[in-house]
Design a protein around this motif. Structure first.
Motif, PDB file in Angstrom:
ATOM      1  N   ALA A   1       7.527   4.198 -13.968  1.00 44.66           N
ATOM      2  CA  ALA A   1       8.186   5.491 -14.140  1.00 44.66           C
ATOM      3  C   ALA A   1       8.530   5.782 -15.597  1.00 44.66           C
ATOM      4  O   ALA A   1       8.642   6.939 -15.990  1.00 44.66           O
ATOM      5  N   GLY A   2       8.690   4.742 -16.415  1.00 49.05           N
ATOM      6  CA  GLY A   2       9.045   4.938 -17.820  1.00 49.05           C
ATOM      7  C   GLY A   2       7.863   4.985 -18.756  1.00 49.05           C
ATOM      8  O   GLY A   2       8.050   5.073 -19.980  1.00 49.05           O
ATOM      9  N   LEU A   3       6.643   4.913 -18.244  1.00 47.12           N
ATOM     10  CA  LEU A   3       5.449   4.888 -19.094  1.00 47.12           C
ATOM     11  C   LEU A   3       4.884   6.288 -19.295  1.00 47.12           C
ATOM     12  O   LEU A   3       4.982   7.143 -18.421  1.00 47.12           O
ATOM     13  N   ALA A   4       4.268   6.503 -20.460  1.00 45.67           N
ATOM     14  CA  ALA A   4       3.565   7.761 -20.712  1.00 45.67           C
ATOM     15  C   ALA A   4       2.320   7.843 -19.846  1.00 45.67           C
ATOM     16  O   ALA A   4       1.954   8.911 -19.354  1.00 45.67           O
ATOM     17  N   HIS A   5       1.649   6.723 -19.688  1.00 47.79           N
ATOM     18  CA  HIS A   5       0.536   6.633 -18.757  1.00 47.79           C
ATOM     19  C   HIS A   5       0.450   5.202 -18.239  1.00 47.79           C
ATOM     20  O   HIS A   5       0.927   4.270 -18.885  1.00 47.79           O
ATOM     21  N   VAL A   6      -0.156   5.041 -17.082  1.00 44.19           N
ATOM     22  CA  VAL A   6      -0.270   3.727 -16.445  1.00 44.19           C
ATOM     23  C   VAL A   6      -1.699   3.234 -16.636  1.00 44.19           C
ATOM     24  O   VAL A   6      -2.648   3.889 -16.176  1.00 44.19           O
ATOM     25  N   PRO A   7      -1.898   2.105 -17.321  1.00 41.45           N
ATOM     26  CA  PRO A   7      -3.265   1.573 -17.462  1.00 41.45           C
ATOM     27  C   PRO A   7      -3.891   1.315 -16.094  1.00 41.45           C
ATOM     28  O   PRO A   7      -3.250   0.732 -15.215  1.00 41.45           O
ATOM     29  N   VAL A   8      -5.112   1.757 -15.928  1.00 40.25           N
ATOM     30  CA  VAL A   8      -5.794   1.562 -14.641  1.00 40.25           C
ATOM     31  C   VAL A   8      -5.828   0.085 -14.283  1.00 40.25           C
ATOM     32  O   VAL A   8      -5.643  -0.288 -13.117  1.00 40.25           O
ATOM     33  N   SER A   9      -6.032  -0.770 -15.268  1.00 36.15           N
ATOM     34  CA  SER A   9      -6.128  -2.208 -14.998  1.00 36.15           C
ATOM     35  C   SER A   9      -4.846  -2.778 -14.401  1.00 36.15           C
ATOM     36  O   SER A   9      -4.888  -3.794 -13.702  1.00 36.15           O
ATOM     37  N   ASP A  10      -3.694  -2.134 -14.661  1.00 32.17           N
ATOM     38  CA  ASP A  10      -2.429  -2.622 -14.110  1.00 32.17           C
ATOM     39  C   ASP A  10      -2.369  -2.470 -12.589  1.00 32.17           C
ATOM     40  O   ASP A  10      -1.576  -3.147 -11.919  1.00 32.17           O
ATOM     41  N   LEU A  11      -3.181  -1.584 -12.044  1.00 34.92           N
ATOM     42  CA  LEU A  11      -3.176  -1.394 -10.593  1.00 34.92           C
ATOM     43  C   LEU A  11      -3.744  -2.594  -9.853  1.00 34.92           C
ATOM     44  O   LEU A  11      -3.622  -2.691  -8.637  1.00 34.92           O
ATOM     45  N   ARG A  12      -4.344  -3.521 -10.614  1.00 35.14           N
ATOM     46  CA  ARG A  12      -4.884  -4.739 -10.018  1.00 35.14           C
ATOM     47  C   ARG A  12      -3.808  -5.505  -9.245  1.00 35.14           C
ATOM     48  O   ARG A  12      -4.084  -6.164  -8.236  1.00 35.14           O
ATOM     49  N   ASP A  13      -2.552  -5.418  -9.725  1.00 35.07           N
ATOM     50  CA  ASP A  13      -1.456  -6.182  -9.124  1.00 35.07           C
ATOM     51  C   ASP A  13      -0.619  -5.362  -8.150  1.00 35.07           C
ATOM     52  O   ASP A  13       0.437  -5.812  -7.709  1.00 35.07           O
ATOM     53  N   GLU A  14      -1.083  -4.159  -7.841  1.00 41.21           N
ATOM     54  CA  GLU A  14      -0.335  -3.282  -6.945  1.00 41.21           C
ATOM     55  C   GLU A  14      -1.028  -3.158  -5.586  1.00 41.21           C
ATOM     56  O   GLU A  14      -2.224  -3.411  -5.458  1.00 41.21           O
ATOM     57  N   THR A  15      -0.247  -2.762  -4.595  1.00 42.85           N
ATOM     58  CA  THR A  15      -0.798  -2.395  -3.296  1.00 42.85           C
ATOM     59  C   THR A  15      -0.946  -0.885  -3.271  1.00 42.85           C
ATOM     60  O   THR A  15       0.045  -0.157  -3.374  1.00 42.85           O
ATOM     61  N   LEU A  16      -2.168  -0.424  -3.165  1.00 43.62           N
ATOM     62  CA  LEU A  16      -2.448   1.013  -3.215  1.00 43.62           C
ATOM     63  C   LEU A  16      -2.565   1.592  -1.806  1.00 43.62           C
ATOM     64  O   LEU A  16      -3.195   1.003  -0.924  1.00 43.62           O
ATOM     65  N   LEU A  17      -1.966   2.757  -1.635  1.00 49.10           N
ATOM     66  CA  LEU A  17      -2.134   3.513  -0.397  1.00 49.10           C
ATOM     67  C   LEU A  17      -3.160   4.606  -0.659  1.00 49.10           C
ATOM     68  O   LEU A  17      -2.994   5.435  -1.554  1.00 49.10           O
ATOM     69  N   LEU A  18      -4.233   4.603   0.104  1.00 48.67           N
ATOM     70  CA  LEU A  18      -5.244   5.647  -0.011  1.00 48.67           C
ATOM     71  C   LEU A  18      -5.085   6.648   1.125  1.00 48.67           C
ATOM     72  O   LEU A  18      -4.267   6.464   2.031  1.00 48.67           O
ATOM     73  N   ALA A  19      -5.870   7.698   1.073  1.00 40.92           N
ATOM     74  CA  ALA A  19      -5.839   8.695   2.135  1.00 40.92           C
ATOM     75  C   ALA A  19      -6.476   8.129   3.404  1.00 40.92           C
ATOM     76  O   ALA A  19      -7.171   7.104   3.374  1.00 40.92           O
ATOM     77  N   ASP A  20      -6.234   8.800   4.536  1.00 40.43           N
ATOM     78  CA  ASP A  20      -6.903   8.426   5.775  1.00 40.43           C
ATOM     79  C   ASP A  20      -8.407   8.565   5.574  1.00 40.43           C
ATOM     80  O   ASP A  20      -8.895   9.607   5.122  1.00 40.43           O
ATOM     81  N   GLN A  21      -9.171   7.533   5.904  1.00 41.66           N
ATOM     82  CA  GLN A  21     -10.602   7.508   5.615  1.00 41.66           C
ATOM     83  C   GLN A  21     -11.366   8.614   6.335  1.00 41.66           C
ATOM     84  O   GLN A  21     -12.336   9.163   5.799  1.00 41.66           O
ATOM     85  N   ASP A  22     -10.957   8.964   7.534  1.00 41.40           N
ATOM     86  CA  ASP A  22     -11.643  10.027   8.264  1.00 41.40           C
ATOM     87  C   ASP A  22     -11.387  11.398   7.645  1.00 41.40           C
ATOM     88  O   ASP A  22     -12.221  12.295   7.738  1.00 41.40           O
ATOM     89  N   GLN A  23     -10.221  11.569   7.026  1.00 44.09           N
ATOM     90  CA  GLN A  23      -9.860  12.864   6.463  1.00 44.09           C
ATOM     91  C   GLN A  23     -10.385  13.060   5.044  1.00 44.09           C
ATOM     92  O   GLN A  23     -10.798  14.155   4.682  1.00 44.09           O
ATOM     93  N   ALA A  24     -10.323  12.019   4.222  1.00 50.62           N
ATOM     94  CA  ALA A  24     -10.671  12.188   2.810  1.00 50.62           C
ATOM     95  C   ALA A  24     -11.489  11.018   2.275  1.00 50.62           C
ATOM     96  O   ALA A  24     -11.081  10.342   1.328  1.00 50.62           O
ATOM     97  N   PRO A  25     -12.661  10.745   2.863  1.00 48.50           N
ATOM     98  CA  PRO A  25     -13.482   9.637   2.346  1.00 48.50           C
ATOM     99  C   PRO A  25     -13.939   9.877   0.916  1.00 48.50           C
ATOM    100  O   PRO A  25     -14.105   8.928   0.149  1.00 48.50           O
ATOM    101  N   GLU A  26     -14.124  11.149   0.535  1.00 46.41           N
ATOM    102  CA  GLU A  26     -14.572  11.456  -0.820  1.00 46.41           C
ATOM    103  C   GLU A  26     -13.485  11.123  -1.853  1.00 46.41           C
ATOM    104  O   GLU A  26     -13.786  10.648  -2.951  1.00 46.41           O
ATOM    105  N   PHE A  27     -12.215  11.323  -1.515  1.00 42.06           N
ATOM    106  CA  PHE A  27     -11.134  10.982  -2.445  1.00 42.06           C
ATOM    107  C   PHE A  27     -10.985   9.464  -2.554  1.00 42.06           C
ATOM    108  O   PHE A  27     -10.828   8.920  -3.650  1.00 42.06           O
ATOM    109  N   ASN A  28     -11.042   8.780  -1.437  1.00 49.12           N
ATOM    110  CA  ASN A  28     -10.941   7.325  -1.465  1.00 49.12           C
ATOM    111  C   ASN A  28     -12.067   6.710  -2.287  1.00 49.12           C
ATOM    112  O   ASN A  28     -11.864   5.755  -3.042  1.00 49.12           O
TER     113      ASN A  28
END
Length: 326
Positions: free
Chosen positions: A196-223
């Motif tokens: 929350a305190g960063l100007a931007h979040v390095p994509v590589s930092d997401l390696r250590d996070e649990t990501l929630l994606l959209a429902d696969q049936d609804q938005a496979p193109e976004f996932n």
């Protein structure tokens, strides 16, 4: 995206023995209803007749036209390519007849409508376009239909939707698409999260996070888009094991600290309790397109596409993203 089976071909149907068979208006109505339902039982119920009578009328229509319009098997009902082309004209004929009857009776015409598919009410990417169209056409009733892009394409193809909004990776001849906005991609996190305190979040930092994606049936193109962003940074994300179908439900999981949500900037204001931060250092941007029927766009659908194009140029929605400060 198309409901047409690959094996369908243009097949002639023998004309009635009497010759010169005329097309009846009720046959066109039955055919349009069947094309919308793709089920004889449901179509017959809508027309208040028995399925066998509806089937007989559609067969008579096919004999009058001289070509097979509907593929029927014990498992499914689908339009042939000829049927899909015929549907465009049949729907217009029925609409014109209904309009003529209203005018003849001196009744007020119903307000024009525009049915627009949106992924979720929390996405604001197309909202300025809808607002501008409404200002230009105050008489227009705009109905927003919540549907994923695959479902939007099906609804567009059979005429139950006028405009879709989303990313269409593959080409579909019956669906036209035009990209109007590049939406910076970022993450939604609780205010106490280190991101929350960063100007931007390095994509590589997401390696250590649990990501929630959209429902696969609804938005496979976004996932797929998010997964490709992560793969480009050298990793595949750890995904949240559950799933949600609305942005509101996703926000609740993020608020509980169970995951972070990868989402475009157009959702940044979805919750006052969460903070959106762009990914970086080069911010990936999600491409939004307007979708419409290539061969049968309504007047208002054409106007919406033109409005999206004009706003995109005016507001720089497709220009290179600038670095954002916190």
């Amino acid at each position: 995206m198309s409901t047409l089976p690959r094996h369908s071909a243009l097949r002639a149907v023998p004309a009635d023995a009497a010759g010169g068979a005329r097309i009846e208006l009720r046959q066109l109505r039955y055919f349009v209803t069947l094309a919308e339902e793709l089920h004889f039982g449901r179509a017959a119920a809508r027309e208040h007749i028995v399925p066998s009578a509806l089937s007989a009328q559609v067969q008579r229509l096919e004999r009058a036209v001289g070509v097979l319009l509907v593929d029927r098997t014990t498992r499914h009902v689908a339009l042939t390519p000829a049927g899909a082309r015929f549907l465009i004209e049949a729907r217009q004929i029925v609409a014109h007849v209904d309009r003529a009857a209203v005018l003849a009776q001196g009744l007020a015409l119903a307000a024009p409508t525009l049915r627009v598919g949106v992924l979720d009410e929390g996405y604001d990417a197309v909202r300025p376009v809808l607002h501008a169209v409404q200002l230009r056409h105050p008489e227009l009733e705009i109905h927003q239909v919540l549907a994923g892009v695959p479902e939007q394409c099906r609804l567009l193809a059979d005429g139950r939707l006028d405009i879709g909004v989303g990313r269409l990776p593959g080409a579909a001849p019956e669906i036209a698409a035009e990209m109007f906005r590049l939406d910076p991609l970022g993450v939604l996190v609780p205010a106490a999260h280190p991101y929350a305190g960063l100007a931007h979040v390095p994509v590589s930092d997401l390696r250590d996070e649990t990501l929630l994606l959209a429902d696969q049936d609804q938005a496979p193109e976004f996932n797929g888009f998010v997964a490709e962003v992560c793969r480009s940074a050298g990793f595949f994300p750890t995904l949240f094991s559950g799933s949600v179908q609305t942005l509101r439900a996703a926000v609740d999981l993020v608020r509980q600290g169970r995951c972070v949500l990868c989402t475009p900037e157009s959702t940044a204001g979805v919750s006052a309790e969460l903070v959106w931060r762009p990914l970086g250092p080069s911010v990936p941007r999600y491409p939004w397109s307007v979708l419409w029927r290539a061969n049968d766009p309504s007047r208002y659908a054409v106007d919406l596409v033109a409005t999206a194009r004009a706003l995109s140029a005016e507001l720089g929605w497709r220009e290179a993203a600038r670095e954002r400060a916190s």
